[in-house]
Motif scaffolding. Structure first.
Motif, mmCIF file in Angstrom:
data_model
loop_
_atom_site.group_PDB
_atom_site.id
_atom_site.type_symbol
_atom_site.label_atom_id
_atom_site.label_comp_id
_atom_site.label_asym_id
_atom_site.label_seq_id
_atom_site.Cartn_x
_atom_site.Cartn_y
_atom_site.Cartn_z
ATOM 1 N N GLN A 75 0.837 -1.202 0.000
ATOM 2 C CA GLN A 75 0.000 0.000 0.000
ATOM 3 C C GLN A 75 0.874 1.255 0.000
ATOM 4 O O GLN A 75 0.591 2.216 -0.715
ATOM 5 C CB GLN A 75 -0.876 -0.027 1.249
ATOM 6 N N LYS A 76 1.941 1.237 0.812
ATOM 7 C CA LYS A 76 2.857 2.383 0.868
ATOM 8 C C LYS A 76 3.547 2.603 -0.474
ATOM 9 O O LYS A 76 3.699 3.734 -0.930
ATOM 10 C CB LYS A 76 3.909 2.164 1.962
ATOM 11 N N LYS A 77 3.969 1.504 -1.124
ATOM 12 C CA LYS A 77 4.619 1.606 -2.438
ATOM 13 C C LYS A 77 3.671 2.210 -3.464
ATOM 14 O O LYS A 77 4.057 3.052 -4.262
ATOM 15 C CB LYS A 77 5.076 0.228 -2.923
ATOM 16 N N ALA A 78 2.422 1.756 -3.455
ATOM 17 C CA ALA A 78 1.422 2.254 -4.404
ATOM 18 C C ALA A 78 1.163 3.742 -4.175
ATOM 19 O O ALA A 78 1.046 4.517 -5.138
ATOM 20 C CB ALA A 78 0.130 1.470 -4.273
ATOM 21 N N ALA A 79 1.100 4.162 -2.919
ATOM 22 C CA ALA A 79 0.869 5.577 -2.603
ATOM 23 C C ALA A 79 2.046 6.429 -3.069
ATOM 24 O O ALA A 79 1.859 7.512 -3.616
ATOM 25 C CB ALA A 79 0.651 5.748 -1.101
ATOM 26 N N ALA A 81 4.077 5.709 -5.535
ATOM 27 C CA ALA A 81 4.049 5.739 -7.001
ATOM 28 C C ALA A 81 3.030 6.761 -7.494
ATOM 29 O O ALA A 81 3.285 7.497 -8.448
ATOM 30 C CB ALA A 81 3.726 4.362 -7.549
ATOM 31 N N ARG A 82 1.866 6.823 -6.818
ATOM 32 C CA ARG A 82 0.845 7.802 -7.206
ATOM 33 C C ARG A 82 1.342 9.220 -6.963
ATOM 34 O O ARG A 82 1.058 10.136 -7.732
ATOM 35 C CB ARG A 82 -0.445 7.575 -6.416
#
Length: 173
Positions: A75-79, A81-82
């Motif tokens: 979840q942290k990685k996805a945030a 990246a966004r």
């Protein structure tokens, strides 16, 4: 334990349906191909879960780790990246068909700056009065822009007339 299968994220523990899996332990060591039940037991002995990290492999690759922590990290990685994602804007440059050389150079510097920032550029040529009957002047000017910007931009929308304006859109290469 009759919990529903995870809808998002990787499958883990009893949700892994294949008979055999390749197992990697919490230190990154390859334990080889094990029966799924055996691998789940090994994970529970370590106080962790068996998480499917590569379901497309043959056999699927599973890692022994804490599923909650794994989902949190994902979840942290996805945030992140966004957050780092650049949205592409369309900047507009307005010109006239009989633009002077110095004014043209100034507009081209702005076009180059916008393209380098990763934005698209919409070139608008406004025609007034009798200029409208000389559309070839506008076309020639937009072709000059295209040729001057060829090394750092590509034409996304070819020149076309819309009422009293001629439009062309260029984008970064």
């Amino acid at each position: 334990m009759n919990t529903p299968a995870p809808m998002n994220g990787p499958r883990y523990d009893e949700f892994i349906t294949v008979p055999k899996v390749r197992v990697i332990d919490q230190d990154g060591e390859n334990l080889g191909v094990l029966y799924t039940k055996e691998a789940i037991a090994t994970a529970h002995e370590a106080g962790m879960n068996l998480v499917e990290v590569s379901p497309g492999a043959d056999p699927p690759v599973c890692k022994i780790l804490d599923v909650g922590k794994f989902k949190y990290e994902a979840q942290k990685k996805a945030a992140a990246a966004r957050k780092n994602q650049k949205t592409q804007e369309i900047k507009e440059i307005k010109m006239r068909p009989n633009i002077d050389d110095h004014d043209y150079q100034t507009k081209m510097k702005a076009v180059q700056r916008f393209i380098e920032e990763g934005d698209k550029v919409k070139l608008t040529l406004r025609f007034r009065g009798r200029e409208l009957s000389h559309g070839e002047l506008g076309l020639r000017l937009l072709e000059r822009v295209r040729d001057d910007a060829a090394e750092y931009a590509k034409v996304e929308q070819t020149p076309k007339m819309e009422g009293r304006q001629m439009l062309m859109v260029i984008a970064p290469r």
